[in-house]
Design a protein around this motif. Sequence first.
Motif, PDB file in Angstrom:
ATOM      1  N   THR A   1      64.095   8.512  63.382  1.00 23.11           N
ATOM      2  CA  THR A   1      63.810   8.643  61.954  1.00 23.11           C
ATOM      3  C   THR A   1      64.867   9.493  61.259  1.00 23.11           C
ATOM      4  O   THR A   1      65.333   9.148  60.168  1.00 23.11           O
ATOM      5  N   SER A   2      65.254  10.592  61.885  1.00 22.47           N
ATOM      6  CA  SER A   2      66.264  11.469  61.282  1.00 22.47           C
ATOM      7  C   SER A   2      67.577  10.732  61.094  1.00 22.47           C
ATOM      8  O   SER A   2      68.266  10.914  60.082  1.00 22.47           O
ATOM      9  N   HIS A   3      67.942   9.865  62.054  1.00 21.78           N
ATOM     10  CA  HIS A   3      69.193   9.116  61.932  1.00 21.78           C
ATOM     11  C   HIS A   3      69.123   8.112  60.786  1.00 21.78           C
ATOM     12  O   HIS A   3      70.129   7.864  60.116  1.00 21.78           O
ATOM     13  N   CYS A   4      67.943   7.538  60.577  1.00 26.91           N
ATOM     14  CA  CYS A   4      67.772   6.625  59.437  1.00 26.91           C
ATOM     15  C   CYS A   4      67.988   7.378  58.126  1.00 26.91           C
ATOM     16  O   CYS A   4      68.648   6.884  57.208  1.00 26.91           O
ATOM     17  N   PHE A   5      67.431   8.597  58.040  1.00 29.11           N
ATOM     18  CA  PHE A   5      67.636   9.419  56.848  1.00 29.11           C
ATOM     19  C   PHE A   5      69.114   9.722  56.638  1.00 29.11           C
ATOM     20  O   PHE A   5      69.672   9.485  55.561  1.00 29.11           O
ATOM     21  N   TYR A   6      69.742  10.259  57.674  1.00 25.91           N
ATOM     22  CA  TYR A   6      71.135  10.687  57.541  1.00 25.91           C
ATOM     23  C   TYR A   6      72.062   9.512  57.245  1.00 25.91           C
ATOM     24  O   TYR A   6      73.016   9.645  56.465  1.00 25.91           O
ATOM     25  N   ALA A   7      71.774   8.356  57.856  1.00 27.15           N
ATOM     26  CA  ALA A   7      72.604   7.179  57.620  1.00 27.15           C
ATOM     27  C   ALA A   7      72.501   6.735  56.162  1.00 27.15           C
ATOM     28  O   ALA A   7      73.507   6.350  55.544  1.00 27.15           O
ATOM     29  N   VAL A   8      71.298   6.803  55.595  1.00 30.08           N
ATOM     30  CA  VAL A   8      71.114   6.456  54.183  1.00 30.08           C
ATOM     31  C   VAL A   8      71.849   7.461  53.292  1.00 30.08           C
ATOM     32  O   VAL A   8      72.522   7.083  52.326  1.00 30.08           O
TER      33      VAL A   8
ATOM     34  N   ARG B   1      63.543   5.229  51.648  1.00 31.79           N
ATOM     35  CA  ARG B   1      64.387   4.117  52.088  1.00 31.79           C
ATOM     36  C   ARG B   1      64.628   4.185  53.594  1.00 31.79           C
ATOM     37  O   ARG B   1      64.644   3.158  54.270  1.00 31.79           O
ATOM     38  N   GLY B   2      64.808   5.391  54.137  1.00 29.84           N
ATOM     39  CA  GLY B   2      64.993   5.562  55.570  1.00 29.84           C
ATOM     40  C   GLY B   2      63.749   5.197  56.358  1.00 29.84           C
ATOM     41  O   GLY B   2      63.822   4.514  57.385  1.00 29.84           O
ATOM     42  N   TRP B   3      62.574   5.622  55.887  1.00 28.13           N
ATOM     43  CA  TRP B   3      61.310   5.284  56.551  1.00 28.13           C
ATOM     44  C   TRP B   3      61.084   3.774  56.531  1.00 28.13           C
ATOM     45  O   TRP B   3      60.664   3.184  57.524  1.00 28.13           O
TER      46      TRP B   3
ATOM     47  N   GLY C   1      57.531   3.396  45.993  1.00 25.23           N
ATOM     48  CA  GLY C   1      57.837   4.821  45.926  1.00 25.23           C
ATOM     49  C   GLY C   1      59.308   5.104  45.691  1.00 25.23           C
ATOM     50  O   GLY C   1      59.663   6.079  45.008  1.00 25.23           O
ATOM     51  N   ILE C   2      60.178   4.266  46.242  1.00 21.59           N
ATOM     52  CA  ILE C   2      61.621   4.435  46.042  1.00 21.59           C
ATOM     53  C   ILE C   2      61.951   4.417  44.556  1.00 21.59           C
ATOM     54  O   ILE C   2      62.649   5.300  44.041  1.00 21.59           O
ATOM     55  N   TRP C   3      61.399   3.427  43.855  1.00 23.56           N
ATOM     56  CA  TRP C   3      61.744   3.277  42.435  1.00 23.56           C
ATOM     57  C   TRP C   3      60.997   4.267  41.552  1.00 23.56           C
ATOM     58  O   TRP C   3      61.513   4.678  40.504  1.00 23.56           O
TER      59      TRP C   3
END
Length: 309
Positions: free
Chosen positions: A77-84, A60-62, A229-231
């Motif tokens: 990218t790391s901020h997108c991960f952490y925010a999610v 979801r972050g990617w 891939g998320i689902w």
Amino acid sequence: MHHIRKISNIILPLLLGGLILYWMYRDFDFQSVKDVLLNEMNWWWMLASFPFCIIAQMFRGWRWKQTLEPMKEHARTSHCFYAVFVSYAASLVIPRIGEFTRCGILARKDGVSFAKALGTIVTERAVDTLVLLIIIICIVLVQLPVVLSFFSTTGTKLDALTEFFGQFSATGYVVTIICGIALLTSLYLLLKRLEFYGRIKTTLKGLKDGVLSVKGVQNLPLYIIYSVGIWVAYFLHFYLTFFCFTETSALSGAGSWHFAVKTVLIIYGVSAPAALFFVLIVHAIQTMMVVLLGIYGWMRLSTTNLQTT
């Protein structure tokens, strides 16, 4: 009045969820949960399911980063991960607050437009709904007898809904659509007369740009892979937990949470006590996983600088 409405939107869903849980577990022997956790549960399968929770959120972050880039909004990218991660944990406290939380995180950390970020999330929801709808249709077609049995067991009657929509004639649908268009037009004209229309227009433009951002995604096949891939990861995160318990290890299907999952498991031949153990333990552990990821994301974000490359 506005504050009362906001508070009620938070409290009422929590109360309803609490009442459902109380009704389900009113006669449940919670002392036996300890014995199941220590002696009857295969923890290796539970541990095997954990990575898919992380993978789903990373996908979801990617994907989010992909939709921001066409609008010249560059988030780490790391901020997108952490925010999610943080958004999922926040939504456990206040439903749907997570979407605004992760937009605010990127706005503060990477200078991303809040309105544009929120627009991309609107698109995310539409794409996720489409993917989920396809999955549901496939499940209904493959498991039609079980689905009909589920509706019968829960007392859900589809005839009433069919009869309701059947009362509308073709003219009725046309009139409804025309009235809807007229209402939206009136609201638009009213907004144009307001002093803060310019500010709203800018915000709406940002939302529109975010919603349409998927059109500018450079690598569409990768976007589709992330969306599917998320689902797939969500499915595996839940499916592998079936093998944690003897009575559910032979199942090959999926379900929803608490009451729905319990009912579906019973339809598949799992005893009611075992079904209750499953939904209680699995939901509690997976919720704790989301909380821990949220805490981790928040801690990592708190140690990073603002708007640095």
